[in-house]
Design an enzyme around this catalytic site. Structure first.
Site, short mmCIF file in Angstrom:
data_model
loop_
_atom_site.label_atom_id
_atom_site.label_comp_id
_atom_site.label_asym_id
_atom_site.label_seq_id
_atom_site.Cartn_x
_atom_site.Cartn_y
_atom_site.Cartn_z
N GLY A 91 62.21 64.29 -0.65
CA GLY A 91 61.75 64.54 0.72
C GLY A 91 60.66 63.57 1.16
N ARG A 141 67.96 62.73 -1.54
CA ARG A 141 67.83 63.61 -2.70
C ARG A 141 68.75 63.00 -3.76
NH1 ARG A 141 63.55 66.84 -2.20
NH2 ARG A 141 63.40 67.83 -0.18
N GLU A 142 68.36 63.05 -5.06
CA GLU A 142 69.09 62.19 -6.00
C GLU A 142 69.79 62.92 -7.15
OE1 GLU A 142 66.18 62.93 -8.65
OE2 GLU A 142 65.86 63.14 -6.52
N GLY A 190 58.68 62.94 -5.83
CA GLY A 190 58.12 64.19 -6.36
C GLY A 190 58.58 64.47 -7.78
N GLY A 242 61.32 65.83 -9.13
CA GLY A 242 62.67 65.40 -9.50
C GLY A 242 62.69 63.91 -9.76
N ASP A 271 54.09 69.15 -1.24
CA ASP A 271 53.95 70.42 -1.99
C ASP A 271 52.79 70.42 -2.99
OD1 ASP A 271 56.29 71.03 -0.64
OD2 ASP A 271 57.59 70.66 -2.36
N MET A 322 55.70 75.57 4.05
CA MET A 322 56.52 74.95 3.00
C MET A 322 55.79 74.92 1.65
SD MET A 322 58.53 71.73 4.60
CE MET A 322 60.20 71.92 5.18
N GLU A 367 56.98 79.70 1.59
CA GLU A 367 58.45 79.79 1.65
C GLU A 367 59.06 80.19 0.31
OE1 GLU A 367 60.36 76.01 2.45
OE2 GLU A 367 59.50 75.08 0.67
N ARG A 374 54.97 89.17 15.04
CA ARG A 374 55.82 88.01 15.33
C ARG A 374 55.80 87.06 14.13
NH1 ARG A 374 56.99 90.83 19.04
NH2 ARG A 374 56.97 90.32 21.27
#
Ligand code: F6P
Length: 337
Positions: free
Chosen positions: A10, A72-73, A108, A110, A133, A175, A228, A255
């Site tokens: 990402g 993304r890999e 990141g 990964g 993150d 996130m 999340e 809400r």
């Protein structure tokens, strides 16, 4: 020496500052040749690249996203971890055909795992941790995090207006994948009353009690920041689940807001620009010294590096004794436990 830089996973604010940090140090200080590999590891296999010069690396410091593109890999990781030597040879061939002496992989968790696998098959690799993150093991902080936290904090600030005007409970989902760092930091900075993190879990009774207590104390509204990654029953998004439950049980108008990709976009903060610049410079130093198989990092306020093999596959998560959690609890902020 010739180096290739790629970005994978990402996007995050500060990637371009980092590409510039690696590239300009390599070119201007070490007289290296630099290419940018396009669209992550896919671009490596396809030998899809652009030459990078001091000139082409100018004007990108404050840009969000990545000028190199990213993917993304998962498919690539399968290839590199394949027991079939032919698959791995395909990757080695691409690296050698590009004439690389080192591959810099900005990404990141990964990506750092893939970087380690590449170094295991004999490529010279340097990892640079990147993610909003903040969950990469082996570094105290990743660039992108500070920018995401400021965006999320501003979002919570804005929710206060409607919450107080309408006497509502406002639930905001942030996130972070499996980690609660963004929610913790933005929740605390934005003055959330309840902060729910995947690492700590929650008890719905405690959440409801806190909201009721606030109302009884004359505090006409509550802000709930929820990560999340927190587990909720069924397939509902956490923000929707908590908003529904809170309204059902307390009867207070509630809400939800899911902030989403807004957190990942736009210009990096000055902190993230300088962090990327320093990490990028250190990556160039390691290449010059031929210290491969390392990930650059920031530990105890110092720019340093760690072995990729020691960080691959691990996550850095919030723990119950994280200072901001403890301080929040001392002030009466609820973590739902
Ligand atoms: O890792 C960054 C991140 O934005 C996470 O916070 C989020 O869970 C994930 O990426 C979303 O990924 P994608 O870009 O694949 O939708």
């Amino acid at each position: 020496m010739k180096i290739g830089i790629l970005t994978s996973g990402g996007d995050a604010p500060g990637i371009n500052a980092t590409i510039r940090g690696v590239g300009k140090t390599a070119i201007n200080h070490y007289d290296m040749e630099v290419i940018g590999i396009l669209n992550g590891f896919t671009g490596l296999l396809e030998k899809d690249f652009v030459s990078l010069s001091d000139k082409s690396l100018s004007g990108i410091l404050n840009l969000g996203g990545t000028i190199l593109g990213t993917t993304r890999e998962k498919t690539f990781r399968k290839l590199v971890s394949s027991p079939d030597e032919k698959d791995r040879q395909q990757i080695k061939n691409a690296y050698h055909e590009l004439g690389l002496d080192c591959l810099v992989c900005i990404g990141g968790n990964g990506t750092q795992r893939t970087s380690w696998m590449l170094s295991e098959i004999g490529l010279n690799v340097i990892g640079v941790p990147k993610t909003i993150d903040n969950d990469v093991y082996g570094t105290d902080v990743t660039f992108g995090f500070d920018s995401a936290v400021s965006i999320a904090t501003e979002a919570i600030d804005r929710l206060h207006s409607t919450a107080s005007s309408h006497r509502r409970v406002m639930v905001i989902e942030l996130m972070g994948h499996h980690a609660g760092w963004i929610t913790l930091y933005a929740g605390m900075a934005g003055g959330a009353d309840i902060i729910l993190l995947p690492e700590l879990g929650y008890n719905m009774k405690v959440v409801i009690e806190k909201i009721n207590q606030r109302m009884e104390a004359g505090k006409a509204y509550s802000i709930v920041a929820v990560a999340e990654g927190i587990e909720v029953p069924g397939k509902e998004r956490p923000a929707l689940y908590f908003a529904r439950k809170i309204e059902e049980v307390t009867g207070f108008e509630t809400r939800e807001t899911v902030l989403g990709y807004i957190q990942r976009g736009g210009s990096p903060t000055s902190y993230d620009r300088n962090l990327g610049t320093l990490l990028g410079g250190h990556a160039a130093d390691l290449i010059y010294e031929r210290k491969f198989g390392r990930m650059v990092s920031k530990i105890d306020n110092k720019i340093t590096d760690v072995a990729l093999k020691d960080v691959a596959g691990k996550l850095r998560l919030v723990s119950p004794d994280t200072p901001l959690v403890l301080q929040g609890q001392r002030m009466g902020i609820s973590f739902g436990i």
